[in-house]
Design a protein around this motif. Sequence first.
Motif, PDB file in Angstrom:
ATOM      1  N   LEU A  53       0.745  -1.227   0.031  1.00 35.24           N
ATOM      2  CA  LEU A  53      -0.040  -0.161   0.026  1.00 35.24           C
ATOM      3  C   LEU A  53       0.907   1.284   0.213  1.00 35.24           C
ATOM      4  CD1 LEU A  53      -2.600  -1.146   2.771  1.00 35.24           C
ATOM      5  CD2 LEU A  53      -2.945  -0.957   0.219  1.00 35.24           C
ATOM      6  N   ALA A  54       1.926   1.156   0.896  1.00 32.44           N
ATOM      7  CA  ALA A  54       2.736   2.527   0.971  1.00 32.44           C
ATOM      8  C   ALA A  54       4.076   2.397   1.666  1.00 32.44           C
ATOM      9  CB  ALA A  54       2.056   3.585   1.593  1.00 32.44           C
ATOM     10  N   GLU A  55       5.142   3.035   1.572  1.00 33.46           N
ATOM     11  CA  GLU A  55       6.193   2.494   2.185  1.00 33.46           C
ATOM     12  C   GLU A  55       7.124   3.675   1.972  1.00 33.46           C
ATOM     13  OE1 GLU A  55       8.723  -0.735   1.218  1.00 33.46           O
ATOM     14  OE2 GLU A  55       7.764  -1.009  -0.728  1.00 33.46           O
ATOM     15  N   GLY A  56       8.142   4.276   2.967  1.00 34.73           N
ATOM     16  CA  GLY A  56       8.999   5.317   2.942  1.00 34.73           C
ATOM     17  C   GLY A  56       9.278   5.556   4.199  1.00 34.73           C
ATOM     18  N   TRP A  57      10.259   6.478   4.233  1.00 32.84           N
ATOM     19  CA  TRP A  57      10.671   7.217   5.498  1.00 32.84           C
ATOM     20  C   TRP A  57       9.671   8.372   5.975  1.00 32.84           C
ATOM     21  CZ3 TRP A  57      14.625   4.626   7.328  1.00 32.84           C
ATOM     22  CH2 TRP A  57      15.585   4.093   6.454  1.00 32.84           C
ATOM     23  N   GLN A  58       9.423   8.102   7.314  1.00 34.25           N
ATOM     24  CA  GLN A  58       8.350   9.170   7.865  1.00 34.25           C
ATOM     25  C   GLN A  58       8.641   9.007   9.367  1.00 34.25           C
ATOM     26  OE1 GLN A  58       3.986   7.383   8.105  1.00 34.25           O
ATOM     27  NE2 GLN A  58       4.818   6.666   6.129  1.00 34.25           N
ATOM     28  N   PRO A  59       7.694  10.247   9.949  1.00 33.40           N
ATOM     29  CA  PRO A  59       7.890  10.039  11.595  1.00 33.40           C
ATOM     30  C   PRO A  59       7.064   8.913  12.003  1.00 33.40           C
ATOM     31  CG  PRO A  59       7.353  12.208  10.625  1.00 33.40           C
ATOM     32  CD  PRO A  59       7.404  11.283   9.568  1.00 33.40           C
ATOM     33  N   LEU A  60       7.580   8.083  13.194  1.00 32.36           N
ATOM     34  CA  LEU A  60       6.939   6.927  13.593  1.00 32.36           C
ATOM     35  C   LEU A  60       5.987   7.590  14.636  1.00 32.36           C
ATOM     36  CD1 LEU A  60       9.657   4.670  14.049  1.00 32.36           C
ATOM     37  CD2 LEU A  60       8.451   4.795  12.110  1.00 32.36           C
ATOM     38  N   ARG A  61       4.848   6.876  15.035  1.00 36.09           N
ATOM     39  CA  ARG A  61       3.781   7.335  15.872  1.00 36.09           C
ATOM     40  C   ARG A  61       4.367   6.944  17.160  1.00 36.09           C
ATOM     41  NH1 ARG A  61      -0.052   3.321  13.326  1.00 36.09           N
ATOM     42  NH2 ARG A  61       0.240   2.210  15.055  1.00 36.09           N
ATOM     43  N   GLY A  62       3.870   7.667  18.225  1.00 36.85           N
ATOM     44  CA  GLY A  62       4.374   7.640  19.637  1.00 36.85           C
ATOM     45  C   GLY A  62       4.501   6.136  20.213  1.00 36.85           C
ATOM     46  N   ASP A  63       3.296   5.325  19.936  1.00 35.73           N
ATOM     47  CA  ASP A  63       3.524   3.929  20.547  1.00 35.73           C
ATOM     48  C   ASP A  63       4.302   3.045  19.730  1.00 35.73           C
ATOM     49  OD1 ASP A  63       1.747   3.982  18.093  1.00 35.73           O
ATOM     50  OD2 ASP A  63       1.367   1.874  18.697  1.00 35.73           O
ATOM     51  N   GLU A  64       4.849   3.503  18.699  1.00 37.15           N
ATOM     52  CA  GLU A  64       5.942   2.595  17.871  1.00 37.15           C
ATOM     53  C   GLU A  64       7.272   3.086  18.234  1.00 37.15           C
ATOM     54  OE1 GLU A  64       3.575   2.305  13.643  1.00 37.15           O
ATOM     55  OE2 GLU A  64       4.676   4.095  13.840  1.00 37.15           O
ATOM     56  N   CYS A  65       7.476   4.563  18.601  1.00 36.49           N
ATOM     57  CA  CYS A  65       8.839   4.931  19.046  1.00 36.49           C
ATOM     58  C   CYS A  65       8.955   4.205  20.519  1.00 36.49           C
ATOM     59  CB  CYS A  65       8.856   6.310  19.218  1.00 36.49           C
ATOM     60  SG  CYS A  65       9.046   7.226  17.841  1.00 36.49           S
ATOM     61  N   GLU A  66       7.958   4.362  21.252  1.00 36.72           N
ATOM     62  CA  GLU A  66       8.029   3.838  22.577  1.00 36.72           C
ATOM     63  C   GLU A  66       8.450   1.970  22.699  1.00 36.72           C
ATOM     64  OE1 GLU A  66       5.401   2.746  26.679  1.00 36.72           O
ATOM     65  OE2 GLU A  66       4.701   4.293  25.178  1.00 36.72           O
ATOM     66  N   ALA A  67       7.617   1.285  21.713  1.00 36.65           N
ATOM     67  CA  ALA A  67       7.951  -0.023  21.666  1.00 36.65           C
ATOM     68  C   ALA A  67       9.364  -0.434  20.914  1.00 36.65           C
ATOM     69  CB  ALA A  67       6.812  -0.628  20.797  1.00 36.65           C
ATOM     70  N   LEU A  68       9.813   0.564  20.243  1.00 34.88           N
ATOM     71  CA  LEU A  68      11.416   0.405  19.619  1.00 34.88           C
ATOM     72  C   LEU A  68      12.197   0.940  20.481  1.00 34.88           C
ATOM     73  CD1 LEU A  68      10.435   1.276  15.808  1.00 34.88           C
ATOM     74  CD2 LEU A  68      10.837  -1.232  16.795  1.00 34.88           C
ATOM     75  N   GLY A  69      11.976   1.611  21.674  1.00 33.72           N
ATOM     76  CA  GLY A  69      12.868   2.276  22.471  1.00 33.72           C
ATOM     77  C   GLY A  69      13.562   3.595  22.015  1.00 33.72           C
ATOM     78  N   ALA A  97      10.630   0.347  11.515  1.00 33.14           N
ATOM     79  CA  ALA A  97      12.052   0.171  11.976  1.00 33.14           C
ATOM     80  C   ALA A  97      12.441   1.374  12.067  1.00 33.14           C
ATOM     81  CB  ALA A  97      12.690  -0.717  11.071  1.00 33.14           C
ATOM     82  N   GLY A  98      13.505   1.946  13.170  1.00 27.91           N
ATOM     83  CA  GLY A  98      13.987   3.131  13.383  1.00 27.91           C
ATOM     84  C   GLY A  98      15.337   3.313  12.275  1.00 27.91           C
ATOM     85  N   ARG A  99      15.230   4.563  11.816  1.00 32.79           N
ATOM     86  CA  ARG A  99      16.077   4.810  10.547  1.00 32.79           C
ATOM     87  C   ARG A  99      17.612   4.533  10.940  1.00 32.79           C
ATOM     88  NH1 ARG A  99      16.103   8.294   6.330  1.00 32.79           N
ATOM     89  NH2 ARG A  99      18.067   9.235   5.490  1.00 32.79           N
ATOM     90  N   GLU A 100      18.172   4.853  11.966  1.00 32.27           N
ATOM     91  CA  GLU A 100      19.680   4.650  12.047  1.00 32.27           C
ATOM     92  C   GLU A 100      19.931   3.309  12.264  1.00 32.27           C
ATOM     93  OE1 GLU A 100      17.796   7.117  13.726  1.00 32.27           O
ATOM     94  OE2 GLU A 100      18.791   8.711  12.717  1.00 32.27           O
ATOM     95  N   ALA A 101      19.273   2.658  13.274  1.00 31.36           N
ATOM     96  CA  ALA A 101      19.348   1.181  13.214  1.00 31.36           C
ATOM     97  C   ALA A 101      19.233   0.447  11.860  1.00 31.36           C
ATOM     98  CB  ALA A 101      18.628   0.624  14.203  1.00 31.36           C
ATOM     99  N   LEU A 102      18.322   0.760  11.227  1.00 38.55           N
ATOM    100  CA  LEU A 102      17.860  -0.005   9.898  1.00 38.55           C
ATOM    101  C   LEU A 102      19.158   0.390   8.870  1.00 38.55           C
ATOM    102  CD1 LEU A 102      15.851  -1.824   8.272  1.00 38.55           C
ATOM    103  CD2 LEU A 102      14.999   0.506   7.433  1.00 38.55           C
ATOM    104  N   ILE A 103      19.460   1.454   8.877  1.00 34.25           N
ATOM    105  CA  ILE A 103      20.551   1.614   7.768  1.00 34.25           C
ATOM    106  C   ILE A 103      21.899   1.055   8.244  1.00 34.25           C
ATOM    107  CG2 ILE A 103      22.053   3.725   7.071  1.00 34.25           C
ATOM    108  CD1 ILE A 103      19.458   5.646   6.852  1.00 34.25           C
ATOM    109  N   SER A 156       4.145  -7.358  17.479  1.00 33.96           N
ATOM    110  CA  SER A 156       5.334  -7.811  18.186  1.00 33.96           C
ATOM    111  C   SER A 156       6.539  -7.390  17.815  1.00 33.96           C
ATOM    112  CB  SER A 156       5.462  -9.558  18.228  1.00 33.96           C
ATOM    113  OG  SER A 156       5.410  -9.995  16.977  1.00 33.96           O
ATOM    114  N   ARG A 157       7.893  -7.272  18.395  1.00 35.89           N
ATOM    115  CA  ARG A 157       9.068  -6.641  17.836  1.00 35.89           C
ATOM    116  C   ARG A 157       9.922  -7.812  17.602  1.00 35.89           C
ATOM    117  NH1 ARG A 157      12.630  -2.696  21.526  1.00 35.89           N
ATOM    118  NH2 ARG A 157      14.335  -3.474  20.792  1.00 35.89           N
ATOM    119  N   PHE A 158      10.566  -7.720  16.430  1.00 39.54           N
ATOM    120  CA  PHE A 158      11.677  -8.668  15.876  1.00 39.54           C
ATOM    121  C   PHE A 158      12.863  -8.040  15.983  1.00 39.54           C
ATOM    122  CE2 PHE A 158       7.791 -10.180  14.099  1.00 39.54           C
ATOM    123  CZ  PHE A 158       7.957 -11.545  14.005  1.00 39.54           C
ATOM    124  N   SER A 159      13.994  -8.441  16.777  1.00 39.26           N
ATOM    125  CA  SER A 159      15.235  -7.983  17.238  1.00 39.26           C
ATOM    126  C   SER A 159      16.223  -8.778  16.602  1.00 39.26           C
ATOM    127  CB  SER A 159      15.214  -7.805  18.486  1.00 39.26           C
ATOM    128  OG  SER A 159      14.398  -6.945  18.932  1.00 39.26           O
TER     129      SER A 159
END
Length: 183
Positions: A53-69, A97-103, A156-159
């Motif tokens: 449907l869609a993909e790209g770099w964008q600001p993550l929602r608050g609940d996503e930031c919290e779950a990803l630390g 996925a967070g930008r820095e960790a993914l890159i 769920s979070r995959f690490s």
Amino acid sequence: MPAPVPETPAWLSVDRRPLPLDPVLHTWLYEDRGSLTRRLTDLAEGAFSVQPLAEGWQPLRGDECEALGLPPGSRGWVREVFLLGHDRPWVYARSVAGREALIASGFDLQHLGSRSLGELLFSDRAFARGPLEACQYPAAWLPEPALEDGLWARRSRFSQGALAVLVAEVFLPPFWARVRRQA
């Protein structure tokens, strides 16, 4: 006038469930820790596909930031797809996925196309899956063809090392109709 921002739902682990759930719902939300792609493929008797449907770099929602630390307002890669059974949307999936960790990881989320992210995560033994959480997903977070209040979702979070990929899956009414017919 812009749409109101929905209140962040309370994502609950199996031990924090507020109400007893229908056993079928409970099974799909909490008990199945394997690949949803494989389970949907079985349910669809092989007639399974992924519709990006869609993909790209964008600001993550608050609940996503919290779950990803991650700090609030962090940017990341967002991928939204429908998982289809017999050419009908059964599940809306949002993976982030967070930008820095993914890159830094070199993990290629950007070129999946119509391939299943779940199959990729489950085939790479380096990824560890965290606990399943569930909630009733805000309708405002769903794409236009799936707008509906009260739909159940799990995430769920995959690490793998410093990389974390958060996968949320929202079960749509045609999915539940198929599950109930199969029961």
